[in-house]
Scaffold this motif. Structure first.
Motif, PDB file in Angstrom:
ATOM      1  N   ASP A 210      45.327 -82.535  19.788  1.00 13.59           N
ATOM      2  CA  ASP A 210      45.521 -83.676  20.691  1.00 13.59           C
ATOM      3  C   ASP A 210      44.227 -84.087  21.379  1.00 13.59           C
ATOM      4  O   ASP A 210      44.105 -85.200  21.863  1.00 13.59           O
ATOM      5  CB  ASP A 210      46.533 -83.313  21.799  1.00 13.59           C
ATOM      6  N   SER A 211      43.272 -83.153  21.477  1.00 12.54           N
ATOM      7  CA  SER A 211      42.033 -83.495  22.171  1.00 12.54           C
ATOM      8  C   SER A 211      41.016 -84.123  21.221  1.00 12.54           C
ATOM      9  O   SER A 211      39.883 -84.349  21.602  1.00 12.54           O
ATOM     10  CB  SER A 211      41.438 -82.247  22.811  1.00 12.54           C
ATOM     11  N   MET A 212      41.428 -84.365  19.967  1.00 17.83           N
ATOM     12  CA  MET A 212      40.517 -85.000  19.007  1.00 17.83           C
ATOM     13  C   MET A 212      41.075 -86.349  18.612  1.00 17.83           C
ATOM     14  O   MET A 212      42.209 -86.451  18.168  1.00 17.83           O
ATOM     15  CB  MET A 212      40.380 -84.148  17.754  1.00 17.83           C
ATOM     16  N   VAL A 213      40.254 -87.353  18.793  1.00 22.57           N
ATOM     17  CA  VAL A 213      40.717 -88.702  18.514  1.00 22.57           C
ATOM     18  C   VAL A 213      40.084 -89.191  17.223  1.00 22.57           C
ATOM     19  O   VAL A 213      38.954 -88.832  16.911  1.00 22.57           O
ATOM     20  CB  VAL A 213      40.319 -89.621  19.683  1.00 22.57           C
ATOM     21  N   GLY A 214      40.804 -90.023  16.512  1.00 26.00           N
ATOM     22  CA  GLY A 214      40.233 -90.623  15.312  1.00 26.00           C
ATOM     23  C   GLY A 214      41.318 -91.016  14.342  1.00 26.00           C
ATOM     24  O   GLY A 214      42.130 -90.183  13.963  1.00 26.00           O
ATOM     25  N   GLU A 241      26.648 -83.315  11.592  1.00 24.60           N
ATOM     26  CA  GLU A 241      25.513 -83.468  12.497  1.00 24.60           C
ATOM     27  C   GLU A 241      25.875 -82.976  13.890  1.00 24.60           C
ATOM     28  O   GLU A 241      27.054 -82.802  14.197  1.00 24.60           O
ATOM     29  CB  GLU A 241      25.148 -84.964  12.593  1.00 24.60           C
ATOM     30  N   THR A 242      24.858 -82.850  14.716  1.00 23.13           N
ATOM     31  CA  THR A 242      25.106 -82.411  16.087  1.00 23.13           C
ATOM     32  C   THR A 242      26.030 -83.410  16.811  1.00 23.13           C
ATOM     33  O   THR A 242      25.941 -84.616  16.592  1.00 23.13           O
ATOM     34  CB  THR A 242      23.769 -82.258  16.850  1.00 23.13           C
ATOM     35  N   GLY A 243      26.958 -82.881  17.598  1.00 22.61           N
ATOM     36  CA  GLY A 243      27.829 -83.736  18.414  1.00 22.61           C
ATOM     37  C   GLY A 243      28.970 -84.400  17.670  1.00 22.61           C
ATOM     38  O   GLY A 243      29.629 -85.285  18.206  1.00 22.61           O
ATOM     39  N   THR A 244      29.236 -83.984  16.438  1.00 23.52           N
ATOM     40  CA  THR A 244      30.311 -84.645  15.680  1.00 23.52           C
ATOM     41  C   THR A 244      31.681 -84.038  15.980  1.00 23.52           C
ATOM     42  O   THR A 244      32.694 -84.525  15.495  1.00 23.52           O
ATOM     43  CB  THR A 244      30.066 -84.568  14.153  1.00 23.52           C
ATOM     44  N   GLY A 245      31.713 -82.948  16.746  1.00 20.88           N
ATOM     45  CA  GLY A 245      33.012 -82.359  17.098  1.00 20.88           C
ATOM     46  C   GLY A 245      33.304 -81.078  16.338  1.00 20.88           C
ATOM     47  O   GLY A 245      34.458 -80.684  16.204  1.00 20.88           O
ATOM     48  N   LYS A 246      32.235 -80.382  15.886  1.00 24.88           N
ATOM     49  CA  LYS A 246      32.455 -79.150  15.104  1.00 24.88           C
ATOM     50  C   LYS A 246      33.131 -78.082  15.959  1.00 24.88           C
ATOM     51  O   LYS A 246      34.072 -77.412  15.518  1.00 24.88           O
ATOM     52  CB  LYS A 246      31.115 -78.626  14.550  1.00 24.88           C
ATOM     53  N   GLU A 247      32.655 -77.953  17.193  1.00 25.89           N
ATOM     54  CA  GLU A 247      33.258 -76.933  18.051  1.00 25.89           C
ATOM     55  C   GLU A 247      34.702 -77.301  18.402  1.00 25.89           C
ATOM     56  O   GLU A 247      35.585 -76.442  18.452  1.00 25.89           O
ATOM     57  CB  GLU A 247      32.439 -76.766  19.331  1.00 25.89           C
ATOM     58  N   LEU A 248      34.913 -78.581  18.616  1.00 23.82           N
ATOM     59  CA  LEU A 248      36.256 -79.044  18.971  1.00 23.82           C
ATOM     60  C   LEU A 248      37.244 -78.727  17.852  1.00 23.82           C
ATOM     61  O   LEU A 248      38.365 -78.267  18.093  1.00 23.82           O
ATOM     62  CB  LEU A 248      36.178 -80.554  19.212  1.00 23.82           C
ATOM     63  N   ILE A 249      36.826 -78.940  16.626  1.00 22.36           N
ATOM     64  CA  ILE A 249      37.748 -78.697  15.509  1.00 22.36           C
ATOM     65  C   ILE A 249      37.964 -77.186  15.327  1.00 22.36           C
ATOM     66  O   ILE A 249      39.067 -76.741  15.005  1.00 22.36           O
ATOM     67  CB  ILE A 249      37.289 -79.403  14.205  1.00 22.36           C
ATOM     68  N   LEU A 310      31.101 -68.949  14.950  1.00 21.82           N
ATOM     69  CA  LEU A 310      29.654 -68.751  14.845  1.00 21.82           C
ATOM     70  C   LEU A 310      28.997 -70.117  14.650  1.00 21.82           C
ATOM     71  O   LEU A 310      28.974 -70.658  13.536  1.00 21.82           O
ATOM     72  CB  LEU A 310      29.344 -67.830  13.666  1.00 21.82           C
ATOM     73  N   ASP A 311      28.513 -70.651  15.759  1.00 23.31           N
ATOM     74  CA  ASP A 311      27.908 -71.978  15.706  1.00 23.31           C
ATOM     75  C   ASP A 311      26.460 -71.828  15.236  1.00 23.31           C
ATOM     76  O   ASP A 311      25.816 -70.819  15.490  1.00 23.31           O
ATOM     77  CB  ASP A 311      27.967 -72.585  17.116  1.00 23.31           C
ATOM     78  N   GLU A 312      25.966 -72.842  14.544  1.00 23.05           N
ATOM     79  CA  GLU A 312      24.577 -72.851  14.047  1.00 23.05           C
ATOM     80  C   GLU A 312      24.295 -71.648  13.160  1.00 23.05           C
ATOM     81  O   GLU A 312      23.237 -71.015  13.283  1.00 23.05           O
ATOM     82  CB  GLU A 312      23.578 -72.868  15.226  1.00 23.05           C
ATOM     83  N   ASN A 427      25.878 -88.674  17.965  1.00 21.52           N
ATOM     84  CA  ASN A 427      27.310 -88.723  17.671  1.00 21.52           C
ATOM     85  C   ASN A 427      28.190 -88.767  18.923  1.00 21.52           C
ATOM     86  O   ASN A 427      27.812 -89.410  19.899  1.00 21.52           O
ATOM     87  CB  ASN A 427      27.681 -87.578  16.717  1.00 21.52           C
ATOM     88  N   VAL A 428      29.369 -88.075  18.870  1.00 22.11           N
ATOM     89  CA  VAL A 428      30.333 -88.243  19.962  1.00 22.11           C
ATOM     90  C   VAL A 428      29.755 -87.742  21.286  1.00 22.11           C
ATOM     91  O   VAL A 428      30.042 -88.287  22.356  1.00 22.11           O
ATOM     92  CB  VAL A 428      31.667 -87.527  19.643  1.00 22.11           C
ATOM     93  N   ARG A 429      28.926 -86.693  21.232  1.00 21.49           N
ATOM     94  CA  ARG A 429      28.343 -86.208  22.485  1.00 21.49           C
ATOM     95  C   ARG A 429      27.492 -87.295  23.124  1.00 21.49           C
ATOM     96  O   ARG A 429      27.528 -87.495  24.342  1.00 21.49           O
ATOM     97  CB  ARG A 429      27.523 -84.939  22.247  1.00 21.49           C
ATOM     98  N   GLU A 430      26.741 -88.000  22.298  1.00 21.69           N
ATOM     99  CA  GLU A 430      25.898 -89.080  22.825  1.00 21.69           C
ATOM    100  C   GLU A 430      26.779 -90.196  23.409  1.00 21.69           C
ATOM    101  O   GLU A 430      26.498 -90.734  24.475  1.00 21.69           O
ATOM    102  CB  GLU A 430      25.010 -89.638  21.706  1.00 21.69           C
ATOM    103  N   LEU A 431      27.887 -90.480  22.714  1.00 22.33           N
ATOM    104  CA  LEU A 431      28.812 -91.501  23.216  1.00 22.33           C
ATOM    105  C   LEU A 431      29.374 -91.079  24.577  1.00 22.33           C
ATOM    106  O   LEU A 431      29.471 -91.878  25.506  1.00 22.33           O
ATOM    107  CB  LEU A 431      29.942 -91.696  22.194  1.00 22.33           C
ATOM    108  N   GLU A 432      29.707 -89.807  24.669  1.00 27.14           N
ATOM    109  CA  GLU A 432      30.268 -89.277  25.923  1.00 27.14           C
ATOM    110  C   GLU A 432      29.245 -89.437  27.056  1.00 27.14           C
ATOM    111  O   GLU A 432      29.576 -89.906  28.142  1.00 27.14           O
ATOM    112  CB  GLU A 432      30.608 -87.794  25.708  1.00 27.14           C
ATOM    113  N   ASN A 433      27.999 -89.054  26.767  1.00 24.55           N
ATOM    114  CA  ASN A 433      26.949 -89.169  27.793  1.00 24.55           C
ATOM    115  C   ASN A 433      26.731 -90.624  28.190  1.00 24.55           C
ATOM    116  O   ASN A 433      26.543 -90.944  29.361  1.00 24.55           O
ATOM    117  CB  ASN A 433      25.626 -88.574  27.297  1.00 24.55           C
TER     118      ASN A 433
END
Ligand SMILES: Nc1ncnc2c1ncn2[C@@H]1O[C@H](COP(=O)(O)OP(=O)(O)OP(=O)(O)O)[C@@H](O)[C@H]1O
Length: 538
Positions: A210-214, A241-249, A310-312, A427-433
């Protein structure tokens, strides 16, 4: 308790003592034994059986029962004691049914000199002896009737039934207090369970799908794949890419998996130098290195039963890749400085923005580890490739920012169009900022196109609104100098801003900047490349 004028027959001829006095002594000792029984066990049912047993052994009340009022208002047996030791049968007494039903109807102490002679005696339990007396007293919490304690003395009435009944009333009061405690504990437990369940629901809402939109076809496909893989223990490799929502998914997969009740533990493999990474992941024994004053569990152990994100993962060195391969293959490892092999049950979700296939070709990344990780790959497309999602994501993020600022934020059509025309390297992080900056700069909560700015990614404070400023060309880095004293640990900084600030502080010497960020020179070089940072030459 007893103040009787003694008649000659009240004297026990063998001891010469008053019989009621003797009984009194016996009952005081029995009361002590009952109070001890009540304070011993936490299991209420067990305690009640113990009380009846003590009444038999210490107070000559050989048969007895404890029944509790259930939500329907009936008395339900909780404990029965008889010299034959029969198990508690499932019997309920309704108001008016038998002696206990009469007590339920009109709660008071019943003293019956000979049970069989009482017309209300139904003998449903079939443990009592008809020729013996019977005492039944209410168990109350405050003024509410909560149950009944009924007992039968082992000998025919000796004229001391009142004394015995008074004693049974005292025992019933003690049982009532215990029942109150047990009820409080139960209520506490159930309110804790309720709280835990509502927290779980909240966590699912916040960390689930629910916290992922698209709604774009790409994102719908990703959600579908993620939902399917969530059910299994399959290793997932999230690319993007960075900020695309990898952690969210990764979060959503965990919180929709059978492991959801167990820990979700995250580690950014690029954030730590290798020696720290090792002890962070595998833990260390006391004295393993200077400063290791205690034994510490690593992230693998912390994630036992749950998921380790395990990010990155693409940033780990070849030597570390070998260590990682072993734990992924065998599920076992040793703590740093330890010799004991530790086995864990952990589901792995890894993420990287790197082109791992190219890294494998270049010999930078072990092929066997790549195949171990790449069991179920999920590719998150960059935001610029799913422009149709931008209005929805922007609205979702604005609602989130609005909730923090406690006001309603709206986006004009022109502003939305401007968002859709940007290339979003972050990406989405940049949009958020970007939206957060716009919200901060908006006095009335309305966000028009003039507040949508794309300050150069070199960080620094946002400029005040400049309606005439044209958006920079998509994807091109725009130079500007951030304040050199920027705090690199400031959580408000985007990753790009942080890297640029470190480079600025290090006079654009990459190795120095890497040290400031706790990265290897190789890691910062990758960052510079993937974050599209224009390197200053001096
Ligand atoms: N589809 C989406 N809907 C709503 N919010 C999103 C979406 N995708 C990403 N976000 C938000 O964007 C921000 C960045 O997402 P996230 O940290 O998951 O990206 P990432 O790919 O893991 O980044 P990095 O590679 O830099 O670690 C987070 O605040 C996240 O909540």
């Amino acid at each position: 308790m007893l103040e009787h004028a003694h008649r000659p027959k009240d004297i026990n001829p063998s001891t010469g003592y008053c019989r009621s006095h003797e009984l009194n002594q016996l009952l005081i000792a029995a009361l002590y034994a009952v109070s001890r029984a009540l304070s011993r066990s936490l299991d209420f049912g067990e305690t009640l059986n113990e009380v009846l047993r003590v009444l038999h052994e210490e107070a000559d009340l050989g048969r007895g029962l404890i029944a509790v009022v259930d939500p329907a208002g009936d008395l339900v047996l909780h404990a029965v004691h008889s010299p034959d030791g029969e198990p508690t049968p499932e019997i309920r007494y309704r108001a008016g049914e038998g002696v206990l039903g009469a007590l339920l109807e009109s709660p008071r102490t019943f003293r019956i000199a000979q049970l069989g002679a009482d017309p209300r005696f139904l003998n449903r339990l079939a443990i009592y002896r008809a020729e013996l007396p019977f005492i039944a007293v209410p168990i109350r919490i405050g003024t509410d009737l909560k149950g009944v304690l009924a007992v039968q003395p082992i000998a025919p009435d000796d004229g001391l039934l009142d004394e015995r009944a008074q004693f049974v009333e005292m025992v019933a009061n003690l049982v009532g207090q215990n029942l109150r405690l047990a009820t409080d504990v139960e209520q506490e437990k159930s309110s804790l369970v309720e709280e835990r369940d509502s927290l779980r629901r909240q966590v699912r809402r916040e960390h689930g799908f629910d916290s992922m939109v698209g709604h774009s076809a790409e994102m719908r496909r990703i959600f579908e794949q993620a939902r399917m893989v969530a059910k299994w223990n399959t290793t997932v490799l999230i690319r993007g890419e960075t900020g695309t929502g990898k952690e969210l998914i990764a979060n959503a997969i965990h919180f929709n998996s059978p492991r959801a009740r167990n820990p979700f533990v995250r580690l950014n493999c690029a954030a730590l130098p290798e020696n720290l990474l090792e002890s962070e992941l595998f833990g260390h024994e006391r004295g393993a290195f200077t400063g290791a004053t205690d034994t510490r569990k690593g992230r693998f152990e912390q994630a036992h039963g749950g998921t380790l994100f395990l990010d990155e993962i693409g940033e780990i060195s070849p030597a570390f890749q070998a260590k990682m391969l072993r734990v992924l293959q065998e599920g076992e490892f040793e703590r740093v400085g330890g010799s004991r092999t530790i086995k864990v049950d952990v589901r792995i979700i890894a993420a990287t923005h790197r082109d791992l296939e190219a890294a494998v070709d270049l010999g930078d990344f072990r092929e066997d580890l790549f195949y171990r990780l790449n069991v179920m790959p999920l590719f998150l497309p960059p935001l610029r490739e799913r422009i149709m999602d931008i209005p929805d994501i922007a609205r979702y993020l604005l609602a989130k920012i609005g909730a923090e600022q406690q006001r309603k934020l709206t986006l004009s059509d022109m502003a939305t169009r401007r968002l859709a025309s940007h290339s979003w390297p972050g990406n989405v992080r940049e949009l958020e900022n970007c939206l957060e900056r716009a919200a901060v700069l908006s006095a009335d909560g309305q966000i028009d196109v003039d507040l949508i700015q794309f300050p150069n990614a070199r960080g620094g404070a946002p400029r005040p609104p400049a309606p005439s400023s044209a958006p920079p060309a998509p994807g091109r880095p725009t130079p500007a100098a951030p304040p050199p004293d920027l705090d690199l640990d400031d959580p408000g900084l985007s990753e790009r801003e942080r890297v640029i600030a470190a480079l600025e502080q290090a006079g654009w010497v990459q190795a120095k900047a890497a040290r400031l960020l706790g990265m290897t020179p190789r890691q910062i070089a990758y960052r510079i490349q993937t974050l599209n940072i224009e390197v200053k030459q001096f």
